[in-house]
Design a protein around this motif. Structure first.
Motif, PDB file in Angstrom:
ATOM      1  N   GLY A 170       0.679  -0.703   0.188  1.00 20.55           N
ATOM      2  CA  GLY A 170      -0.114  -0.032   0.330  1.00 20.55           C
ATOM      3  C   GLY A 170       0.977   1.141   0.289  1.00 20.55           C
ATOM      4  O   GLY A 170       0.724   2.082  -0.807  1.00 20.55           O
ATOM      5  N   ALA A 180       2.388   1.983  -3.936  1.00 19.81           N
ATOM      6  CA  ALA A 180       1.582   1.582  -4.469  1.00 19.81           C
ATOM      7  C   ALA A 180       0.905   3.514  -4.542  1.00 19.81           C
ATOM      8  O   ALA A 180       1.319   4.375  -4.922  1.00 19.81           O
ATOM      9  CB  ALA A 180       0.078   1.491  -4.726  1.00 19.81           C
ATOM     10  N   GLY A 181       0.849   3.484  -3.196  1.00 18.32           N
ATOM     11  CA  GLY A 181       0.598   5.025  -3.013  1.00 18.32           C
ATOM     12  C   GLY A 181       1.638   6.367  -2.984  1.00 18.32           C
ATOM     13  O   GLY A 181       1.507   7.346  -2.907  1.00 18.32           O
ATOM     14  N   TYR A 182       2.331   5.523  -2.917  1.00 18.01           N
ATOM     15  CA  TYR A 182       3.478   6.767  -2.349  1.00 18.01           C
ATOM     16  C   TYR A 182       4.082   7.289  -4.116  1.00 18.01           C
ATOM     17  O   TYR A 182       4.664   7.811  -5.020  1.00 18.01           O
ATOM     18  CB  TYR A 182       4.928   6.209  -1.539  1.00 18.01           C
ATOM     19  N   ASP A 237       1.540   1.508  -9.244  1.00 20.31           N
ATOM     20  CA  ASP A 237       0.108   1.668  -8.390  1.00 20.31           C
ATOM     21  C   ASP A 237      -0.871   0.662  -9.378  1.00 20.31           C
ATOM     22  O   ASP A 237      -1.657   0.035  -8.439  1.00 20.31           O
ATOM     23  CB  ASP A 237      -0.523   3.017  -8.180  1.00 20.31           C
ATOM     24  N   SER A 274      -2.784  -2.080  -7.570  1.00 19.93           N
ATOM     25  CA  SER A 274      -4.041  -1.854  -7.229  1.00 19.93           C
ATOM     26  C   SER A 274      -5.211  -3.378  -8.656  1.00 19.93           C
ATOM     27  O   SER A 274      -6.021  -3.729  -8.280  1.00 19.93           O
ATOM     28  CB  SER A 274      -4.116  -0.856  -8.441  1.00 19.93           C
ATOM     29  N   CYS A 330      -3.781  -3.148   2.343  1.00 22.73           N
ATOM     30  CA  CYS A 330      -3.049  -2.723   1.235  1.00 22.73           C
ATOM     31  C   CYS A 330      -4.117  -1.483   0.689  1.00 22.73           C
ATOM     32  O   CYS A 330      -3.887   0.036   0.360  1.00 22.73           O
ATOM     33  CB  CYS A 330      -3.069  -3.319   0.201  1.00 22.73           C
ATOM     34  N   ARG A 331      -5.760  -1.399   0.280  1.00 23.09           N
ATOM     35  CA  ARG A 331      -5.853  -0.616  -0.331  1.00 23.09           C
ATOM     36  C   ARG A 331      -6.409   1.043   0.950  1.00 23.09           C
ATOM     37  O   ARG A 331      -6.601   1.689   0.164  1.00 23.09           O
ATOM     38  CB  ARG A 331      -8.008  -1.088  -0.181  1.00 23.09           C
ATOM     39  N   ARG A 371      -2.909   2.941   0.803  1.00 20.96           N
ATOM     40  CA  ARG A 371      -2.518   3.617  -0.268  1.00 20.96           C
ATOM     41  C   ARG A 371      -3.239   4.659  -0.910  1.00 20.96           C
ATOM     42  O   ARG A 371      -2.569   5.657  -0.480  1.00 20.96           O
ATOM     43  CB  ARG A 371      -3.116   2.529  -1.275  1.00 20.96           C
ATOM     44  N   THR A 431      -1.986   7.141   2.082  1.00 21.67           N
ATOM     45  CA  THR A 431      -0.649   7.535   1.520  1.00 21.67           C
ATOM     46  C   THR A 431      -0.894   8.447   0.530  1.00 21.67           C
ATOM     47  O   THR A 431      -0.154   9.976   0.506  1.00 21.67           O
ATOM     48  CB  THR A 431       0.820   6.391   0.949  1.00 21.67           C
TER      49      THR A 431
END
Lengths: 336, 288
Positions: B108, B111-113, B119, B123, B165-166, B169, B172
């Motif tokens: 997460g 993916a977010g950063y 990502d 996702s 993770c969701r 993400r 973040t």
């Protein structure tokens, strides 16, 4: 709703489905033990085993096997069940209507309970019934569907409620030569109300177990969006016009509070479908969920594969329907 | 005019929160029970005595002294089995929740950063994962891995990392837009350092809440796997295993089903209460 939007959603579902197929393939190929050894009994000669390996394509490389597998899937060929010795596709399609009817009954119950709780909470806002609604939905939500199923069975046994069946789908005394497995629908069409009643009664507790957690979620979301709708100008206008409070909540606010609720109900509906695996097992309900557990216990790889894929397709289809209903309910999304 | 009170320190707010108190209190009690199970259990949980078959609990007429909650179909003491069952429940809850949390948080955060293709890949993976029925996947995984404590924990982590993770993400991505990240970039800190030293600490309160809720889910999944006979070896008492046996003998001895269900329900309610209470006290948005 524009055709383009629909097509885009459909196209997005394809990579997800392919991913699911790949994972199922990999998962079932790393199972320890030779699936062929499980397929035939002791006493088979090495030549027999070799013949079967060739038949299932297991003698080829992994990539060849995958191509073979995907080709079969596209043709709708899921193979033959090891434990039941029948075509997997036929088995799954035969039992699927049972689970679909159960899920539909559950969602109707969930909407009825959740909607009632939400409207009651908003109608008596700030008074004790609202706190009651919050407490009840919090409690209902904390207990998963399969524990509800067991609690209902306990309830029936302890209070000797012989009128409520806790296993099967139709009373043994009733003879019904069904043409399809949609008993509920078929009995209604053929005016067999004895069958209809019995199926409904057998469905009640499993459907209620599946419905309760979802009903609590519906109650929460609908209540908060109803509360928000109640602060809008049109509600004030309705009040000025002198409409009764219940009419304002049920007729004016409800319509506008539906969009977030429908979206969330759809997403949560997939959890409900997944819940059938255990709830059907507990109530000996003959749907695909019950079949799935037996398939795992019997290590029936083709059947497990067919069932997991069926569930995945169901999940993806539900999400697609939710997106579409969202577009219908929310005018701003229609041309998005 | 209303006066603004100085904000209380976090631990004081927690101590004043009823849900944190009852949830945390119950879990502490459970942890002590699990820790001292051999000392607390009045009998050996595996000792069978067919003379004691279906002895009812203390409130019933034919209760046997020394067997507070009665005995099961093989004459084993229910209370001792419940006490020992708490060990498996807590072990799975803690280890599986942390494993799922670790996997989901790392993915997460990345993916977010990082965004972009990282990502996109993560996702899509989450989407695919969510298309599986969780319960069925858990059962299939344990069937593939073979039964046992390790398999149960691995199965839960492999299935439930998506929850972390969701949320991580999304959080973040929100944190990334904050000024402190921009300043860190300006003074030339490396991306890894920003992620671990700057962003991660700000995600921790959220993680604590998620971990608590995940522990509740892990208890339920372990119960489910025991129920279908795919969890731990049958000579180790588990609540799910007891529920499974209870369902079989529900007509002869309904309390065999009642007592383990009560244990599971109380534990799950306590974990949910703790999670909700922590959310109220830690989340600056929810906190009024």
């Amino acid at each position: 709703m524009s055709l383009g939007f629909l097509l885009r959603r459909l196209l997005l579902a394809i990579p997800t489905l392919v991913g699911v197929a790949v994972i199922v393939f990999v998962l079932l190929r790393i199972v320890p033990g030779d699936p062929i050894a499980m397929l035939i009994g002791p006493g088979a000669t090495p030549a027999d085993i070799q013949k079967l390996r060739e038949l299932y394509g297991l003698d080829r490389g992994l990539l060849d096997q995958f191509v073979l597998y995907v080709g079969d899937l596209i043709q709708g060929d899921f193979g033959v069940s090891i434990s039941l010795r029948q075509d997997v596709m036929e088995l799954v399609l035969g039992r699927l209507p049972i689970t679909l009817e159960l899920c539909l009954a559950a969602i109707v119950i969930a909407i009825l309970i959740g909607g009632t709780l939400a409207v009651a909470g908003v109608y008596w806002r700030g008074r004790w019934p609202e706190a009651g609604v919050d407490g009840v939905s919090g409690f209902i939500l904390a207990i998963p569907d399969f524990l509800w199923a067991l609690l209902f069975i306990l309830f029936v046994v302890i209070f000797a409620f012989s009128g409520l069946p806790i296993s099967g789908r139709l009373s043994h005394e009733i003879r019904f030569d069904a043409l399809t497995n949609f008993y509920l629908l078929e009995s209604l069409v053929r005016l067999r109300f004895d069958v209809f009643g019995s199926v409904l009664l057998h469905m009640l507790l499993p459907a209620l177990s599946l419905a309760l957690p979802l009903s609590a979620i519906i109650a929460r979301v609908l209540k908060s969006s109803l509360n928000e709708a109640m602060t809008q100008d049109y509600v004030l206008l309705a009040r000025v016009k002198g409409f009764s409070r219940i009419r304002i909540v049920a007729r004016e606010a409800l319509r506008n509070a539906l969009v977030p609720t429908v979206t969330l109900t759809g997403v949560q509906f997939t959890f409900l479908v997944g819940g059938t695996v255990l709830v059907e097992k507990i109530f000996s309900y003959p749907g695909i969920g019950n079949m799935a557990i037996d398939a795992v216990i019997n290590r029936d790889l083709p059947l497990i594969q067919g069932l997991v894929l069926t569930f995945a397709v169901l999940f993806i289809a539900v999400n697609l329907l939710v997106d579409m209903s969202y577009a219908v309910l929310n005018p701003r999304m229609r041309h998005g | 005019m209303a006066e603004l009170a100085a904000p209380l320190p976090t631990w004081r707010r927690m101590a004043a929160n009823g849900r944190v108190l009852w949830g945390g209190g119950f879990l502490l009690f459970l942890a002590l029970v699990a820790l001292f199970a051999p000392l607390l259990a009045p009998h050996d949980p595996l000792e069978q005595d067919l003379m004691l078959q279906y002895v009812p609990p203390f409130w019933a007429e034919k209760a046997e002294p020394g067997f507070v909650f009665g005995a099961d179909n093989l004459g084993r003491d229910i209370l001792s089995r419940l006490i020992h069952g708490s060990r498996i429940a807590l072990t799975v809850a803690i280890v599986a929740a942390f494993a799922a949390g670790l996997l989901g948080t790392v993915l997460g955060l990345l993916a977010g950063y990082l965004g972009g293709w990282v990502d996109a890949v993560i996702s899509r993976l989450v989407d695919i994962w969510m298309a599986f029925p969780a319960v069925l996947l858990a059962i299939v995984l344990v069937a593939v891995l073979g039964t046992g404590l390790h398999s149960v924990i691995i199965a839960i982590a492999v299935i439930d990392w998506t929850r972390f993770c969701r949320v991580v993400r999304a959080e973040t991505m929100a944190q990334k837009e904050q000024d402190y990240v921009a300043s860190a970039v300006t003074i030339g800190l490396s991306r890894f350092r920003i992620l671990v030293r700057e962003v991660l600490p700000n995600v921790v309160p959220l993680l604590l809440v998620l971990l608590t809720l995940e522990m509740g889910i892990a208890v339920i999944v372990e119960t489910i796997l025991s129920y279908v006979g795919l969890s731990i070896a049958s000579d180790i008492p588990t609540w799910g295993g007891m529920i499974s046996a209870g369902r079989q003998y529900v007509h002869q001895a309904p309390w065999l089903l009642v007592l383990p269900i009560v244990c599971v329900v109380l534990t799950v309610l306590a974990l949910n209460a703790l999670g909700d209470g922590l959310k109220d006290t830690l989340d600056p948005v929810m906190r009024k």
